[in-house]
Structures are given as C-alpha cells and as structure tokens.
Design a protein around this motif. Structure first.
Motif, PDB file in Angstrom:
ATOM      1  N   ASN A  14       0.792  -1.227   0.000  1.00 24.00           N
ATOM      2  CA  ASN A  14       0.000   0.000   0.000  1.00 24.00           C
ATOM      3  C   ASN A  14       0.828   1.282   0.000  1.00 24.00           C
ATOM      4  N   ASN A  15       2.139   1.162   0.188  1.00 21.94           N
ATOM      5  CA  ASN A  15       2.989   2.348   0.205  1.00 21.94           C
ATOM      6  C   ASN A  15       4.160   2.131  -0.746  1.00 21.94           C
ATOM      7  N   GLN A  16       4.146   2.828  -1.854  1.00 21.44           N
ATOM      8  CA  GLN A  16       5.179   2.681  -2.869  1.00 21.44           C
ATOM      9  C   GLN A  16       6.564   3.002  -2.326  1.00 21.44           C
ATOM     10  N   GLU A  17       6.648   4.024  -1.487  1.00 19.76           N
ATOM     11  CA  GLU A  17       7.946   4.426  -0.923  1.00 19.76           C
ATOM     12  C   GLU A  17       8.532   3.321  -0.053  1.00 19.76           C
ATOM     13  N   ALA A  18       7.679   2.639   0.700  1.00 18.06           N
ATOM     14  CA  ALA A  18       8.150   1.549   1.565  1.00 18.06           C
ATOM     15  C   ALA A  18       8.688   0.394   0.741  1.00 18.06           C
ATOM     16  N   VAL A  19       7.993   0.059  -0.346  1.00 19.77           N
ATOM     17  CA  VAL A  19       8.452  -1.022  -1.223  1.00 19.77           C
ATOM     18  C   VAL A  19       9.805  -0.675  -1.840  1.00 19.77           C
ATOM     19  N   PHE A  50       5.049 -11.435  -1.263  1.00 25.76           N
ATOM     20  CA  PHE A  50       3.722 -12.030  -1.411  1.00 25.76           C
ATOM     21  C   PHE A  50       2.710 -10.944  -1.778  1.00 25.76           C
ATOM     22  N   VAL A  51       2.020 -11.147  -2.906  1.00 24.86           N
ATOM     23  CA  VAL A  51       1.095 -10.139  -3.437  1.00 24.86           C
ATOM     24  C   VAL A  51      -0.328 -10.680  -3.418  1.00 24.86           C
ATOM     25  N   ARG A 107      -4.240  -2.742  -8.003  1.00 26.17           N
ATOM     26  CA  ARG A 107      -4.110  -1.373  -7.512  1.00 26.17           C
ATOM     27  C   ARG A 107      -2.661  -0.886  -7.405  1.00 26.17           C
ATOM     28  N   HIS A 108      -1.731  -1.809  -7.220  1.00 26.76           N
ATOM     29  CA  HIS A 108      -0.330  -1.422  -7.002  1.00 26.76           C
ATOM     30  C   HIS A 108       0.570  -2.081  -8.048  1.00 26.76           C
ATOM     31  N   THR A 109       0.138  -1.983  -9.270  1.00 30.33           N
ATOM     32  CA  THR A 109       0.849  -2.643 -10.369  1.00 30.33           C
ATOM     33  C   THR A 109       2.289  -2.165 -10.478  1.00 30.33           C
TER      34      THR A 109
END
Length: 649
Positions: free
Chosen positions: A133-138, A155-156, A163-165
């Motif tokens: 849910n957080n692009q910066e964290a990934v 794990f997705v 939503r987070h492609t």
C-alpha cells in the motif's frame, strides 16, 4: 459571505457537535482519524457584516440531556438499514465445482501446515515481505536488498496486482521472487478460497511468467478451510519463524522501539532456515520496514559469521561462515541441502538401534564391571564428590584419568550443551577451516526448535552424542552439602530415552564420510556427575560409553582469551609432549565466547609444526577410537602401578 460549519464526531455510543470558527476552511471530503469518523453535516451562509456573536446564534444548539436520551433510544431500537438495491459482484470462479470436488476427494482431508522453517542444511535465512500500500516503503526495501546482495519472496494479493501494479512490477524487475498472498473471509468456504488462490496464481503467471506455488495468509489465525484449500491445490503454506509485525509498533519511530519485542534478550541470532517476515506498509514511517530489515541483518545475522584472529569473512574468500539472506524459492531450489523433518523411522540406520548392555537382574558388581569398561571419568569426580551410590571400592575399578587409551598423539575437543547459530557456527567454521572433526554432545531440550543446525553439524562430518534432554545432573548437593538425586531411576531413564529419540529424528539417517553413523550412543553427564542408578539406566538404555574428560578450560566463565589458551595448552601437553588421548570438556554456548578463537589459534600454531615435533597433535572424533571391543577398564599393570605409587601424606 463567510461559511459557517458544524461537524459531528461519531464515536462509540457518543455524538458531539463541534462548531468551527467562522471563516474556517471547509474540508474537501470526510476525514478519518483513527477510530473516529468526522462528518461535515451542516453549512450555513452568513452575511459578512454580521458579528460573529450574532452569527453564532444562528447555529442550532443541542440539549445534551435530550441528545443522550435520543442516543440511548437508538441503541435499544437500532434502525434497520434498507437494501441499497446494488448487488455485490463476486469474483469469477476459475476452477469448476466438479474439478474442486475431485481435488478435495484426492486430498482426503489433509491440511497444509504453515512452514516457519525451510528444512535445509544450507547456511541461509529465507526472507519474505508483504504489504504494497505504500510505494515508498516497497522501494526502500528493494534498495536495501540490492545493497546487501540479498533476496526475498514478496507475497502479493489479487488487489495488489490491480491497484499497485507499479510496485509489483518494480519487485519483479529487481529480480525478486513473487508469492501468493490471500485474505480469506471469516465465513469463506474451501472452494472459494481455492478460487482466490488460483486467480492470483494465474494473474501472476500471465503477467510475469512466474509459476509460484507459495501461499501465505495476510494476517490472523489460519483456519482449517484455508489449510485444506492450500493442500488440495498442492501449494505450500508459508509462515514465519520471526514475524516482525506487532500491532503495538505501528507508531514506532525507530528500530530500537521494535527490536526488543521481536527477539528478546536471550535470542542472539536468527536460526538457519528460519523464515523472516516483514510487512512493508505497516509503519507510519515508510522507510522503517527497510531499516528494520537492516537492523535484523546487523544484529542477528551478520554476527553468525566468524571474524576473529585476523580471519575476516568479507576479506577472506575462503571464509565461508556467513549466512546468506535468500528467497523461499532459493532455499527450496537447493535440493542438495533439503531434508525431511522429522526423519522417517524407516530411514534410520540399523546401526543406531539400541540394545540393553545389562540383564534386568544384573547385580551391583555386574553393573560396576560393565561400567568400568565404558566409563571415561574425570579426576575431580570421585567416590565423595559428584557421585551417589558408588563406593570407594567401586571407584577402584573405574578409570578416572579421563583420557582415551592410545599411544597416538591425539586429542579430543568435545563441545557440549546447545547454542544458537552464532556460537555454534563459529566452532563449525574453525573445525572446517582446520580440516578436523570431533564429537558434539547435544542437550536436546530445545534442539527441535532449530533442527537444521544439528543436521548441519552432522553434515560437516562430526559425531553426534547425547547430553540429556533436561540437563538435570545425576547428583546434586542441597543447602546442607548432602548429595542427592533430583530424578528417580525411571525419570532419568525416560529423559535419556527422549533425548536419543530427538537426535534420531534429526540425524538418524546420516553417515560420516568414513561410513560410520553420525549418531553415536555416547553420553556425557551434566556437571560430569554420576550415580549408580544413572549409570545403570544408561547401560540399560543402550548407551555404549559415558565420557567426562581429562581437562576443561571452564570456558563458560573464563575471563579472557589468554587464560583460555593457557588452560587448553596445560591440558594438551605434559612434560613437553602431547598428552595422548586427552579429552577436553568445552562448550558451544554463547557464554563460551573465547573458545572458537582459542581453538583457531592453537590449531593454526599446530599446523605449522613439523611432523616429528613431539608437541604436534591430531584432533579426532571419539568414534575413531571407541570402536567395538574398546575397553576403558584398568589393566592389571595400571592396578599394580596404583598400589606401588608413592603417597606423600
């Protein structure tokens, strides 16, 4: 015109009207603050020239008593919500019902258990991540994995793929592995869960060409329906040995707020093959998950490698003591190191089967005579110290010198107890570095929590022996100095039987490089204490030799490295020569912090000596000398020498 706002704050059984000041900016949309939902409920146009005091009078005021009574009435008779008329669109099933029924029938009710450990002897720590849910964290997690040359399984969920492609795409481009994450409903049935899994699997396969068979549940208790669904599909259900997600840490600002609760003071290292799990989007600070991963690596994984006596793992290519952080798939693909736990009894080697060495009606003298051939004692354990039920006459038959009978310049460094991956791996590396093997005496109480480590010891070519299950000595002293036994004969018999069975379940199918079984029937007593009842229980249980030793550096309490090296040398040499057959009591626990380095120094010095040097020794495992027919009983000459030896008192 100025805008006048009122807002209700809806909380548990409570409704409050909060007037906003005149001219306050109106929120663009309803806001959510923790568990309180803020709603904008009224807007009134107020002429600009009217005073604020008059404007306030335009606001409808609520009588607190009437409002409380109204709310209580609502709670008693809640309003029934009418159907909205909208239908919820359920996900399309991808597996037909008859296919699922066939899979269920073939599965026969088996449940997949969440695997918190990959059973492997490889020096690896599998890492898993979830929460997109957080692009910066990934991105922060991917950066630290790249910087540390580590890998993981991400794990997705089905929603993540929609939503987070971009975030999932980045993970795949970074060369990391992908798994299936599911969020089953509380009342979701088995077939529906199967379709959830299969839809996500097909989407991953179609989009990235990855055929993953790993499933983990997002959070919560895993229901039997989920376990059966995973088993039906032939997938693996992945859990975690260390789960770095606790609800109380959501607002944590630093890793120092998290680490103590995850590991505790007694856990000094991650376990070999134990899965580490981190949720990336959980913390309020986006980069905290990445920082937590780095801190776990620095504190609990890096210290497992040996970096002493000028032998630094990052500088010495031959130093193979480090643990590698990998994905679950990486560990599973290394099939040469995988094994089944527990080892099937059908795979046990026939040589490890135990047979009683005494008859049920054996007399006292028969027990002592059998013990004399199989007891390698210790000079400090006598008829009046750390013994019970053994007389001075009995001890005249026992050999308490503590050395193995041999003319070879051989010594035996025998670690006992049990430790974590850092202290044990240091010893393993030092022995591997100097091409020596030895015998490890295992305290089995906690060994099933880290079976990979024991299996790795045997895989390195060492003997495995027993040091009890509970570490309760055969003899203790009370406050008055009286010696007594804490366990009955039956209790001690069960303890050592349990210990051996635990060892069998981990290494019962393994052989040393020379063909002998890795598991031996040797036993070392806790505190070296021995009793008549304990000795009889051991012999009836099929243990072939009871080994104490000739010397110990007391490495669990030694103050510095220099002192430990001196004590080891004193035990190895006698009058400028090797004390043939010297047996050392050393430990593999974290408290024995100088032992690996001390042995590294002594073995390095020994390797530089010429073969004809009388101080050059060889290190061996006990199984090379305690072969069939070996007897530790005193010879007639030894008995005569004892009688003729001068006494100075």
């Amino acid at each position: 015109m100025e805008v006048k706002w009122l807002r209700y704050v809806k909380a548990v059984a409570m409704l409050t009207v909060l007037p906003l000041s005149v001219g306050a900016a109106a929120p663009s949309e309803p806001a959510t603050v923790l568990n309180k939902t803020v709603y904008i409920i009224h807007r009134q146009q107020v002429p600009a020239g009217i005073a604020s005091s008059k404007s306030t009078s335009c606001t409808r005021r609520l009588d607190p008593e009437k409002e409380e009574s109204r709310l209580q009435q609502i709670q008693k008779t809640p309003k029934i919500l009418k159907p909205s008329g909208k239908t919820v669109k359920l996900p399309m099933p991808v597996l037909a019902e008859d296919v699922l029924k066939n899979l269920q029938e073939k599965n026969q009710g088996r449940l997949a258990e969440a695997e918190d450990t990959i059973y492997t002897t490889a020096p690896v720590i599998p890492a898993t991540f979830f929460g997109f849910n957080n692009q910066e964290a990934v991105e922060a997690v991917l950066q630290v994995l790249s910087r540390t040359q580590s890998r993981g399984t991400f794990f997705v969920t089905e929603k993540d793929l929609k939503r987070h492609t971009m975030a999932v795409d980045e993970v795949v481009r970074a060369g990391q592995d992908i798994g299936i994450c599911i969020i089953p409903g509380n009342d979701e049935d088995i077939f529906s869960i199967c379709n959830d899994i299969e839809r996500t699997h097909r989407e991953i396969q179609n989009r990235y060409g990855i055929d993953t068979r790993l499933v983990r549940q997002y959070s919560g208790v895993i229901r039997p329906e989920t376990k059966e669904a995973v088993s039906m599909l032939g997938y693996r259900l992945i859990g975690a040995k260390v789960n770095a997600v606790q609800s109380k840490h959501k607002a944590a600002l630093t890793v120092d707020d998290i680490m103590p609760d995850i590991f505790g003071k007694s856990v000094t290292a991650m376990s070999r093959g134990g899965i580490l799990n981190i949720r990336m989007d959980y913390y309020l600070r986006p980069t905290l998950a990445a920082e937590l991963f780095m801190e776990i690596k620095i504190q609990k994984i890096d210290p497992i490698s040996y970096n002493c006596y000028g032998d630094v793992q990052e500088l010495n290519p031959s130093n193979d003591s480090a643990y590698r952080i990998c994905s679950v798939e990486d560990a599973l693909r290394d099939e040469g190191h995988l094994w089944q736990y527990p080892v099937p009894q059908s795979a046990y080697l026939p040589e490890i089967h135990r047979y009683p060495l005494l008859s049920a009606t054996a007399t006292h003298d028969e027990v002592i005579n059998t013990l004399a051939a199989r007891y390698i004692g210790n000079p400090d354990v006598t008829s009046y110290e750390r013994t019970l039920g053994l007389t001075g006459r009995d001890f005249k038959k026992l050999n308490i010198a503590g050395c193995i009978k041999t003319k070879d310049p051989v010594v035996f460094f025998l670690p006992d107890d049990w430790g974590m991956d850092d202290s044990v791996n240091h010893l393993l590396y030092v022995f591997r570095k100097h091409h020596v093997h030895t015998t490890f005496f295992m305290l089995s109480h906690n060994i099933t929590n880290n079976p990979n480590l024991l299996r790795a010891i045997a895989a390195d070519g060492h003997d495995i022996a027993c040091h009890t299950d509970s570490h309760i000595p055969m003899v203790s002293r009370d406050s008055n100095g009286r010696q007594y036994s804490k366990m009955s004969y039956e209790e001690f018999y069960r303890d050592i039987d349990t210990a051996y069975k635990k060892l069998e379940s981990i290494v019962g199918d393994m052989r040393r490089p020379d063909g002998r079984p890795s598991l031996t029937k040797y036993f070392r007593p806790p505190t070296l204490a021995i009793s008549y009842a304990g000795a009889k229980a051991l012999l009836m249980n099929g243990y072939t030799y009871i080994i104490n030793g000739s010397a110990s550096p007391d490495d669990f309490s030694v103050k510095d490295l220099k002192t430990e090296i001196k004590r080891l040398r004193d035990g190895i040499y006698y009058h400028g020569r090797v004390r043939n057959g010297a047996v050392f009591v050393i430990h593999m626990t974290a408290s024995a912090k100088y032992t690996a380095t001390a042995l590294d120094i002594l073995l390095t010095e020994n390797e530089k000596k010429k073969d004809d040097d009388p101080t050059k020794f060889r290190v061996a495992p006990l199984s090379e000398y305690l072969t069939e027919g070996y007897s530790q009983a005193k010879t007639p000459k030894e008995i005569r020498d004892e009688h003729t030896r001068p006494r100075w008192w």
